[in-house]
Design an enzyme around this catalytic site. Structure first.
Site, short mmCIF file in Angstrom:
data_model
loop_
_atom_site.label_atom_id
_atom_site.label_comp_id
_atom_site.label_asym_id
_atom_site.label_seq_id
_atom_site.Cartn_x
_atom_site.Cartn_y
_atom_site.Cartn_z
N ALA A 250 0.79 -1.11 -0.06
CA ALA A 250 -0.01 0.15 -0.05
C ALA A 250 0.77 1.32 0.15
O ALA A 250 1.80 1.29 0.61
CB ALA A 250 -0.93 0.23 1.21
N GLY B 100 1.52 -6.02 0.21
CA GLY B 100 0.57 -6.22 -0.51
C GLY B 100 1.16 -6.63 -1.82
O GLY B 100 0.57 -7.55 -2.63
N GLU C 118 1.38 -10.16 -1.07
CA GLU C 118 -0.13 -10.81 -1.07
C GLU C 118 -0.56 -10.95 -2.58
O GLU C 118 -1.11 -11.99 -2.94
CB GLU C 118 -0.93 -9.84 -0.47
CG GLU C 118 -0.62 -9.94 1.16
CD GLU C 118 -1.43 -8.92 1.94
OE1 GLU C 118 -1.82 -9.23 2.86
OE2 GLU C 118 -1.19 -7.61 1.56
N GLU D 101 3.88 -6.06 7.83
CA GLU D 101 2.63 -5.31 8.35
C GLU D 101 3.04 -5.14 9.75
O GLU D 101 2.60 -4.06 10.38
CB GLU D 101 1.15 -5.82 7.85
CG GLU D 101 0.82 -5.65 6.55
CD GLU D 101 1.47 -6.52 5.46
OE1 GLU D 101 1.13 -6.57 4.35
OE2 GLU D 101 2.24 -7.35 5.93
#
Length: 257
Positions: free
Chosen positions: A64, A109, A112, A132
């Protein structure tokens, strides 16, 4: 447009994370566009396989856009949430097989996104991580659950709870990468794999992907039932008849689907 580029070559489509000036960090606008692109690709019967790649030399995606988030109120962060879920869900739920071509940083992300793919090709520069917890967050775009399913409980805990980074060799050992290639070769290798997949029956490939995805974590009998459904989908399709005819006639199949 908005940090996502779509390329098409025959039956292979490439979705490019295209914001290299920000190391492909995912902004709200980029996430919104990615969800739109994935919906377009998912609905296109002519697309048989997908490559997820990234522009620039330094990063696949660093997650992000924290600069954008730094100015957000709690209300704005919650408003962003469904946009992000749609973007990551768009990649995860593509009916076509997805091959991720990872180079450089694949963090948060970005990791991910890679975990959302069916196959992960990583070059020698690849660095994976779910950091994170180091910034007061939990992986929230599939990271905990996808890592658990791909890596197993112990390795997923190692990755998620420490927030540490894995180079390509350790990522291979972990099962976080499927193939290692020289620096700069991940995209070409991913496109080659996607090209091989695209030569196979579209009906059979999509059915096999559903069985693999839905069978992960279920009991053996439930998994065998899913496999039976996938088999029936392929076996009673025009693709099966064409595939067997082509085999016997010693020619390449011309898939009707």
């Amino acid at each position: 447009m908005d940090g996502v580029t779509l390329r098409r070559d025959g039956h292979v489509t490439e979705i490019v994370l295209d914001r290299p000036e920000a190391l492909n960090a995912l902004s709200t606008a980029m996430a919104r566009r990615l969800a739109e692109v994935c919906a377009e690709v998912a609905a296109d019967a002519g697309v048989r396989s997908v490559v997820l790649s990234a522009a620039g030399e330094k990063a696949f995606c660093v997650g992000a856009d924290l600069k954008e988030r730094n100015a957000m109120t709690d209300e704005e962060l919650m408003a962003q949430r469904p946009v992000f879920r749609a973007a990551f869900g768009g990649v995860l739920n593509l009916p076509q097989p997805v091959v991720a071509a990872v180079h450089g940083y694949a963090l948060g992300g970005g990791c991910e996104f890679a975990l959302s793919a069916d196959l992960i090709v990583a070059d020698e520069t690849a660095v994976f991580g779910l950091p994170e917890v180091s910034v007061g967050l939990v992986p929230g775009s599939g990271g905990t659950q996808l890592a658990l399913r791909r890596l197993g409980a112990g390795k997923a805990a190692d990755l998620v709870l420490t927030g540490r980074r894995l180079g390509v060799e350790e990522a291979l050992d972990f099962g976080l990468a499927d193939r290692k290639v020289p620096a700069g070769a991940a995209r070409d290798e991913a496109l080659a794999i996607a090209g091989v997949i695209a030569q196979n029956s579209p009906v059979a490939v999509r059915a096999a992907k559903r069985a693999l995805r839905q069978g992960d974590g279920v009991g053996l009998q439930a998994g065998l039932d899913l496999e039976e459904n996938a088999w029936r989908t392929a076996a009673f399709s025009p693709d099966r008849r064409e595939g067997i005819a082509a085999f016997n006639e010693k020619r390449k199949p011309d898939w009707p689907s």
